[in-house]
Write a protein that holds these residues in place. Structure first.
Motif, PDB file in Angstrom:
ATOM      1  N   UNK A  32      -9.946 -41.268   4.657  1.00 13.07           N
ATOM      2  CA  UNK A  32      -9.716 -40.719   5.979  1.00 13.07           C
ATOM      3  C   UNK A  32      -9.714 -39.192   5.922  1.00 13.07           C
ATOM      4  N   UNK A  33     -10.232 -38.564   6.964  1.00 12.34           N
ATOM      5  CA  UNK A  33     -10.333 -37.108   7.020  1.00 12.34           C
ATOM      6  C   UNK A  33      -9.552 -36.577   8.218  1.00 12.34           C
ATOM      7  N   UNK A  34      -8.733 -35.577   7.975  1.00 15.13           N
ATOM      8  CA  UNK A  34      -8.015 -34.854   9.021  1.00 15.13           C
ATOM      9  C   UNK A  34      -8.685 -33.498   9.189  1.00 15.13           C
ATOM     10  N   UNK A  35      -9.146 -33.193  10.405  1.00 12.90           N
ATOM     11  CA  UNK A  35      -9.900 -31.969  10.650  1.00 12.90           C
ATOM     12  C   UNK A  35      -9.277 -31.151  11.774  1.00 12.90           C
ATOM     13  N   UNK A  36      -9.409 -29.843  11.653  1.00 13.79           N
ATOM     14  CA  UNK A  36      -8.962 -28.928  12.715  1.00 13.79           C
ATOM     15  C   UNK A  36     -10.152 -28.253  13.392  1.00 13.79           C
ATOM     16  N   UNK A  37     -11.321 -28.848  13.318  1.00 16.63           N
ATOM     17  CA  UNK A  37     -12.531 -28.270  13.901  1.00 16.63           C
ATOM     18  C   UNK A  37     -12.429 -28.199  15.415  1.00 16.63           C
ATOM     19  N   UNK A  38     -13.159 -27.260  16.040  1.00 17.79           N
ATOM     20  CA  UNK A  38     -13.105 -27.125  17.502  1.00 17.79           C
ATOM     21  C   UNK A  38     -13.535 -28.375  18.261  1.00 17.79           C
TER      22      UNK A  38
END
Length: 386
Positions: A310-316
């Protein structure tokens, strides 16, 4: 949108203000820096912000639960446990014991939270710095939510790596296990108009004498805020790729990276935007050697095709998180056309007075096709990330 980001920023900034003031008058690190830092995590507001960040909290919960086969009956270490929510999730995943370590006064409340949830037979809260405490055994899993603004702000990663070297068994797992920091260009003309253009006419009067002060206030420091996908002018470049199982503490004291991004639209560039993503271990049934990670909704594994953790991202283009994005504004906009190239270099170092702060220097220039806006000379700017 900005109010939410500003509130989160102002609350979290309290953590660093006293630490910064305590180091301005000295030439070496003061032990008060860490004391003030941990005091900042003793109040409830910062923990409420993090717990209410559903993207963040559910990503950790889901990653732990889907790895239950690797956690069941095992020893887990939670570094910087805060309120203990990740320790409770690890217990739900079947951990035999969870050592929940935190140096702030919140640890006293965490003991009560653990007892209230009938978890004190599994979760053992230890108040102290991970660098100083002792555990009765090595652990199979380390979990920590160590990421700060710009991924590395606050330098909590150092403590996680120390914990790994001291306490993780060979072959043990890290949650998260990988991290990437990305950089791309954005446009935001309204920010310039609101914070700089405003001074050209204030109730019909010329206030341009304040422009240098306004520029220092709004452009010299990174801005923690949220941009939309429509504000992204270029693709993104990876400027830091971290493997939590092999990374070494000294690698983050001072580092540099070149970057190259291409414009995807015609627009003025007002600065560079940094965001990050972290990847958790793949569940045992998906633990295959595959060349890339796919992301859905910026935090869920792709449900078909190649599958990894699983990936947690803060991308726009993902759901908003309390980290928002880190924005480095240029002094003047840079006009680009589609397919123009912006390239440069970023230098990052921990502050010599307060290693929890960062000194960042950016260099950039633009090259484009003949007939378009003129190519720019190389620009260089230092940002005070305090």
């Amino acid at each position: 949108r900005r109010m939410r980001a500003d509130e989160a920023r102002s609350k979290k900034r309290k953590i660093e203000v006293d630490a910064k003031q305590g180091t301005q008058k000295i030439q070496k690190q003061d032990p008060r820096v860490d004391a003030d830092y941990f005091d900042g995590y003793s109040g409830i507001e910062i923990h409420q912000d993090m717990l209410k960040d559903r993207v963040r909290t559910e990503a950790y919960r889901d990653a732990l639960l889907e790895n239950a086969d690797s956690i069941k009956g095992k020893a887990v270490l939670d570094v910087g446990c805060g309120t203990g929510i990740l320790s409770l999730f690890a217990m739900d995943a079947g951990a035999r014991v969870v050592y929940a370590v935190d140096a702030s006064k919140m640890a006293d409340y965490t003991k009560r939270i653990v007892k209230a949830n009938n978890a004190d037979h599994v979760v053992k809260v230890i108040k102290g710095k991970i660098e100083d405490i002792e555990l009765p055994e090595k652990v199979d899993v380390i979990v920590s939510e160590w990421m700060g603004y710009f991924l590395l702000y606050e330098t909590m990663l150092d403590s996680v790596l120390i914990a790994r070297d001291r306490w993780l068994k060979p072959g043990g797992k890290m949650f998260p296990t990988k991290a990437k920091l990305m950089l791309g260009a954005f446009t935001w003309p309204e920010y310039y108009r609101e914070n700089l253009g405003y001074w050209t006419s204030v109730y019909g009067k010329d206030f341009t004498a304040l422009l240098p002060l306004a520029s220092r206030t709004h452009l010299e420091r990174p801005v923690i805020d949220v941009i939309t996908p429509q504000q992204e002018v270029t693709d993104c470049a990876v400027i830091r790729d971290i493997d939590l199982l092999t990374a070494q503490k000294h690698e983050f004291k001072s580092w540099s990276s070149d970057f190259r991004v291409e414009a995807i639209i015609n627009a003025p560039i007002h600065g560079l935007c940094a965001h990050f993503e972290v990847e958790f271990p793949a569940p045992r049934e998906l633990d295959q050697t595959l060349p890339e990670t796919k992301v859905v909704d910026k935090r869920k594994r792709k449900q078909s095709g190649r599958k990894r953790g699983l990936v947690l991202s803060t991308a726009p283009d993902g759901e908003e998180t309390h980290w928002a994005q880190t924005l480095f504004f240029f002094d003047l906009p840079l006009r680009v056309l589609q397919d123009d190239v912006v390239e440069g270099r970023i230098d990052v170092a921990t502050n010599s007075f307060n290693p929890r702060l960062l000194d960042i220097v950016l260099e950039w220039n633009k090259t484009g096709a003949p007939g378009g806006p003129p190519n720019s000379a190389c620009k260089k700017k230092k940002f005070i990330f305090d």
